[in-house]
Design an enzyme around this catalytic site. Structure first.
Site, mmCIF file in Angstrom:
data_model
loop_
_atom_site.group_PDB
_atom_site.id
_atom_site.type_symbol
_atom_site.label_atom_id
_atom_site.label_comp_id
_atom_site.label_asym_id
_atom_site.label_seq_id
_atom_site.Cartn_x
_atom_site.Cartn_y
_atom_site.Cartn_z
ATOM 1 N N LYS A 135 48.018 21.507 -7.420
ATOM 2 C CA LYS A 135 48.394 20.358 -8.232
ATOM 3 C C LYS A 135 47.597 19.137 -7.771
ATOM 4 C CE LYS A 135 52.897 20.266 -9.459
ATOM 5 N NZ LYS A 135 54.371 20.319 -9.218
HETATM 6 O O1 LIG Z 1 55.952 18.001 -9.717
HETATM 7 C C1 LIG Z 1 56.456 18.297 -10.810
HETATM 8 C C2 LIG Z 1 57.847 18.151 -11.078
HETATM 9 O O2 LIG Z 1 58.232 18.759 -12.290
HETATM 10 C C3 LIG Z 1 58.297 16.748 -10.987
HETATM 11 O O3 LIG Z 1 59.625 16.719 -11.123
HETATM 12 P P1 LIG Z 1 60.511 15.623 -10.400
HETATM 13 O O4 LIG Z 1 60.514 14.428 -11.290
HETATM 14 O O5 LIG Z 1 61.843 16.315 -10.316
HETATM 15 O O6 LIG Z 1 59.928 15.385 -9.044
#
Ligand SMILES: O=C[C@H](O)COP(=O)(O)O
Length: 233
Positions: free
Chosen positions: A101
């Site tokens: 990522k």
């Molecule tokens: O990193 C990707 C996640 O879907 C972000 O979600 P989050 O807002 O719960 O950290």
């Protein structure tokens, strides 16, 4: 470069069923339990999820690999392009089937542009406006993650962002797997599928909402009582 981009993306489209649900957690217990349902295609983590369990990437990946061979997404943290590339290569070498990522700002996009031809699978993350999604797709990122709830939290419309990204990708025929990310409830998960999500990143809590309805539980109780009345239990 164009050839590599097409190869990567054609292969991904063929295997798109492999990416329908990413479980968005670094909690190995949760992952192990959820994987048993047979509907988890991959694991998505980010540094926040790692910090929540207080463990290093290496240890979490090693544990997950003892029972799961699907894709595991981990985030490269450096902010300069060359350092992102080095960290991505290091993380990619930790195990088979790693997805890196990378935040979709300009330095991240430059890194993606260099990593994709090396055969490293990238997921352009923290996408909060359609322009970032366009850049990530044109740079050839095999995965992209528009964020829904985090965009909602600042008073913008995360689902509208998602719809625009999907429309734009279809219009330009960009083949990246579009992951609806930062989803905080089951309704948003389903809405994002209807808006054309190829894939969902679901927290353990939202994943569990897939299986729950009070009427189902009530029905189970009632049917159990009825069964017992027949068999005299
Ligand atoms: O990193 C990707 C996640 O879907 C972000 O979600 P989050 O807002 O719960 O950290």
């Amino acid at each position: 470069m164009a050839e590599v981009y097409n190869l990567v993306n054609k292969k991904l489209r063929r295997n798109i069923m492999d990416y329908r649900i990413f479980l968005d957690t670094a909690n190995v217990k949760e992952i192990e339990e959820a994987v048993e349902t047979g509907i988890v295609a991959g694991i998505a983590t980010n540094p926040n999820k790692m910090a929540n369990v207080g463990r290093k990437y290496e240890d979490v990946i090693k544990d997950i690999r003892s029972f799961f061979d699907g894709p595991i997404a981990v985030e490269a943290i450096p902010t300069e392009t060359e350092e992102i590339i080095e960290e991505a290569k290091r993380l990619n070498d930790l195990s088979e089937n790693i997805v890196i990522k990378i935040p979709a700002n300009k330095k991240g996009i430059k890194a993606i542009n260099k990593l994709v031809p090396m055969g490293i699978k990238t997921n352009a993350t923290l996408i909060c406006n359609p322009g970032q999604a366009l850049a990530a797709g044109l740079a050839g990122s095999p995965f992209i993650s528009p964020f829904i709830s985090r965009v909602d939290y600042i008073g913008h419309d995360g689902m509208e962002l998602f719809r625009k990204v999907r429309k734009m990708y279809d219009f330009y025929d960009i083949k990246s797997v579009v992951i609806a990310a930062s989803i905080k409830n089951c309704n948003d998960a389903i809405e994002s599928i209807l808006a054309g999500a190829d894939s969902l990143a679901l927290t353990y809590e939202v994943f569990n909402q897939l299986f729950n309805h009070p009427v189902t539980e009530e029905g189970i109780k009632k049917f159990t009582n009825d069964y017992n009345s027949i068999y005299g239990k």
